[in-house]
Design a protein around this motif. Sequence first.
Motif, PDB file in Angstrom:
ATOM      1  N   ALA A  49       0.832  -1.151   0.031  1.00 50.06           N
ATOM      2  CA  ALA A  49       0.014   0.095   0.034  1.00 50.06           C
ATOM      3  C   ALA A  49       1.034   1.276   0.005  1.00 50.06           C
ATOM      4  O   ALA A  49       0.467   2.462  -1.029  1.00 50.06           O
ATOM      5  N   LYS A  50       1.921   1.212   0.751  1.00 49.43           N
ATOM      6  CA  LYS A  50       2.966   2.369   0.592  1.00 49.43           C
ATOM      7  C   LYS A  50       3.524   2.626  -0.646  1.00 49.43           C
ATOM      8  O   LYS A  50       3.452   3.983  -1.091  1.00 49.43           O
ATOM      9  N   LEU A  51       3.904   1.490  -1.241  1.00 42.85           N
ATOM     10  CA  LEU A  51       4.472   1.595  -2.804  1.00 42.85           C
ATOM     11  C   LEU A  51       3.356   2.034  -3.533  1.00 42.85           C
ATOM     12  O   LEU A  51       3.653   2.983  -4.417  1.00 42.85           O
ATOM     13  N   ILE A  52       1.917   1.642  -3.691  1.00 44.47           N
ATOM     14  CA  ILE A  52       1.180   2.190  -4.393  1.00 44.47           C
ATOM     15  C   ILE A  52       0.733   3.921  -4.220  1.00 44.47           C
ATOM     16  O   ILE A  52       0.593   4.593  -4.979  1.00 44.47           O
ATOM     17  N   LEU A  53       0.740   4.144  -2.810  1.00 48.10           N
ATOM     18  CA  LEU A  53       0.656   5.581  -2.343  1.00 48.10           C
ATOM     19  C   LEU A  53       1.841   6.482  -3.090  1.00 48.10           C
ATOM     20  O   LEU A  53       1.615   7.639  -3.616  1.00 48.10           O
ATOM     21  N   ILE A  54       2.852   5.852  -2.784  1.00 48.40           N
ATOM     22  CA  ILE A  54       3.958   6.651  -3.452  1.00 48.40           C
ATOM     23  C   ILE A  54       3.983   6.965  -4.932  1.00 48.40           C
ATOM     24  O   ILE A  54       4.471   7.626  -5.504  1.00 48.40           O
ATOM     25  N   HIS A  55       3.676   5.760  -5.564  1.00 45.25           N
ATOM     26  CA  HIS A  55       3.423   5.837  -6.918  1.00 45.25           C
ATOM     27  C   HIS A  55       2.326   6.757  -7.605  1.00 45.25           C
ATOM     28  O   HIS A  55       2.725   7.504  -8.294  1.00 45.25           O
ATOM     29  N   GLU A  56       1.633   6.817  -6.655  1.00 44.57           N
ATOM     30  CA  GLU A  56       0.424   7.690  -6.898  1.00 44.57           C
ATOM     31  C   GLU A  56       0.798   9.350  -6.836  1.00 44.57           C
ATOM     32  O   GLU A  56       0.433   9.987  -7.774  1.00 44.57           O
ATOM     33  N   LYS A  57       1.580   9.519  -5.713  1.00 45.41           N
ATOM     34  CA  LYS A  57       2.280  10.592  -5.538  1.00 45.41           C
ATOM     35  C   LYS A  57       3.265  11.167  -6.665  1.00 45.41           C
ATOM     36  O   LYS A  57       3.200  12.067  -6.902  1.00 45.41           O
ATOM     37  N   LEU A  58       3.775   9.927  -7.165  1.00 43.55           N
ATOM     38  CA  LEU A  58       4.821  10.120  -8.143  1.00 43.55           C
ATOM     39  C   LEU A  58       4.120  10.571  -9.644  1.00 43.55           C
ATOM     40  O   LEU A  58       4.422  11.563 -10.268  1.00 43.55           O
ATOM     41  N   LEU A  59       2.966  10.175  -9.780  1.00 42.57           N
ATOM     42  CA  LEU A  59       2.296  10.549 -10.927  1.00 42.57           C
ATOM     43  C   LEU A  59       1.883  11.818 -10.847  1.00 42.57           C
ATOM     44  O   LEU A  59       1.580  12.540 -12.052  1.00 42.57           O
ATOM     45  N   ILE A  60       1.516  12.268  -9.713  1.00 41.98           N
ATOM     46  CA  ILE A  60       0.947  13.749  -9.441  1.00 41.98           C
ATOM     47  C   ILE A  60       2.323  14.585  -9.917  1.00 41.98           C
ATOM     48  O   ILE A  60       2.130  15.838 -10.679  1.00 41.98           O
ATOM     49  N   CYS A  61       3.472  14.345  -9.625  1.00 37.95           N
ATOM     50  CA  CYS A  61       4.695  15.126 -10.160  1.00 37.95           C
ATOM     51  C   CYS A  61       4.757  15.133 -11.688  1.00 37.95           C
ATOM     52  O   CYS A  61       5.381  15.896 -12.406  1.00 37.95           O
ATOM     53  N   LEU A  62       4.432  13.760 -12.352  1.00 32.58           N
ATOM     54  CA  LEU A  62       4.676  13.689 -13.731  1.00 32.58           C
ATOM     55  C   LEU A  62       3.583  14.258 -14.595  1.00 32.58           C
ATOM     56  O   LEU A  62       2.314  14.382 -13.896  1.00 32.58           O
ATOM     57  N   GLN A  63       3.624  14.884 -15.606  1.00 30.28           N
ATOM     58  CA  GLN A  63       2.859  15.027 -16.622  1.00 30.28           C
ATOM     59  C   GLN A  63       2.252  14.037 -17.353  1.00 30.28           C
ATOM     60  O   GLN A  63       2.998  12.973 -17.395  1.00 30.28           O
ATOM     61  N   PRO A  64       0.774  14.119 -17.529  1.00 31.15           N
ATOM     62  CA  PRO A  64       0.294  12.734 -18.084  1.00 31.15           C
ATOM     63  C   PRO A  64       0.949  12.433 -19.347  1.00 31.15           C
ATOM     64  O   PRO A  64       1.225  13.320 -20.105  1.00 31.15           O
ATOM     65  N   ALA A  65       0.847  11.128 -19.785  1.00 29.42           N
ATOM     66  CA  ALA A  65       1.468  10.880 -21.092  1.00 29.42           C
ATOM     67  C   ALA A  65       0.368  11.294 -22.289  1.00 29.42           C
ATOM     68  O   ALA A  65      -0.756  11.181 -21.673  1.00 29.42           O
ATOM     69  N   GLU A  66       0.786  11.436 -23.487  1.00 26.81           N
ATOM     70  CA  GLU A  66      -0.114  12.237 -24.288  1.00 26.81           C
ATOM     71  C   GLU A  66       0.327  11.681 -25.607  1.00 26.81           C
ATOM     72  O   GLU A  66       1.423  11.380 -26.050  1.00 26.81           O
ATOM     73  N   TYR A  67      -0.985  11.597 -26.365  1.00 26.28           N
ATOM     74  CA  TYR A  67      -0.604  11.251 -27.951  1.00 26.28           C
ATOM     75  C   TYR A  67      -0.158  12.675 -28.722  1.00 26.28           C
ATOM     76  O   TYR A  67      -0.945  13.600 -28.532  1.00 26.28           O
TER      77      TYR A  67
END
Length: 281
Positions: A49-67
């Motif tokens: 769960a900690k790994l998933i939470l950190i991954h979710e926080k990481l996604l916030i730091c990242l811009q979403p992938a786009e076409y």
Amino acid sequence: RRHAAPGTHTLNDLVKEVASLGYTLDTRSQETLTKSLGKIDDGTDVGRAKLILIHEKLLICLQPAEYVCAGYVDDKDAAQTASPLMHYALNVPLYTHFTSPIRRYADVVVHRQLLANITGEDISSDMGVVLAKLCLEINMRTRSAKAASADSNSLYFRAFVKIAGAIEEKALVSAVLDRSFDIRLVSGIATGRVYLNSLPVESHSFSDGTLSFVWKQERNAAGQDEIGVPEDVRRQAINLFDTVTVCVKPVARSNTPFTVAFYLKPPAGCSEEYIEGGMQS
């Protein structure tokens, strides 16, 4: 399909947060970041769960992938990086996918381009403009689909709580504010916010990212505080990534029938007289 590198400022904040757990995030590249994330999962439900939470926080730091259409990338985007078409998450300079045409319309577009190239089909000179507009539409539809999926999962969980009644769940603290804190259930099925004004607390304070408070004592049948529960037992501090037990209860409201409330479970001997109204989800 491109994926820009994360912003340095927000990523550094996450590195500091993870360091509080005793882990190091190596952000020199996507490869080193992935390896350091793998060290966080200790095989337990809480570790995962900690790994998933950190991954979710990481996604916030990242811009979403786009076409994007490779020949129609904005000049301002190209100026921001030496590789304007790079895919950060996959750690490759150029990337497109075409493996699932029955699931993604973008894959159908790639298939048709490949077919046109193989067969020597004449392509209109304005096809690049058409594809650029199509990419914008696909990006919008992708975001909408993800939002609809998240809303559907949330509605299902809230409907379940309404039917099943109050449930207790282990949760991880995902953010700490001055009068509340956010949690993510270890099971991963829901997120919520716990408000202090819905808990029976005597006092509270907030300093350096820590929310501290003192629970009220449990009352006896006569409505008087029980004697013998010292303040240090009733004092609790909430920090980022703490593991807590929360009670999720349905809230009876005429206009929003599937509203639920998240309450922090107090230590033994402390009051559980929750105050309905401070939390809504």
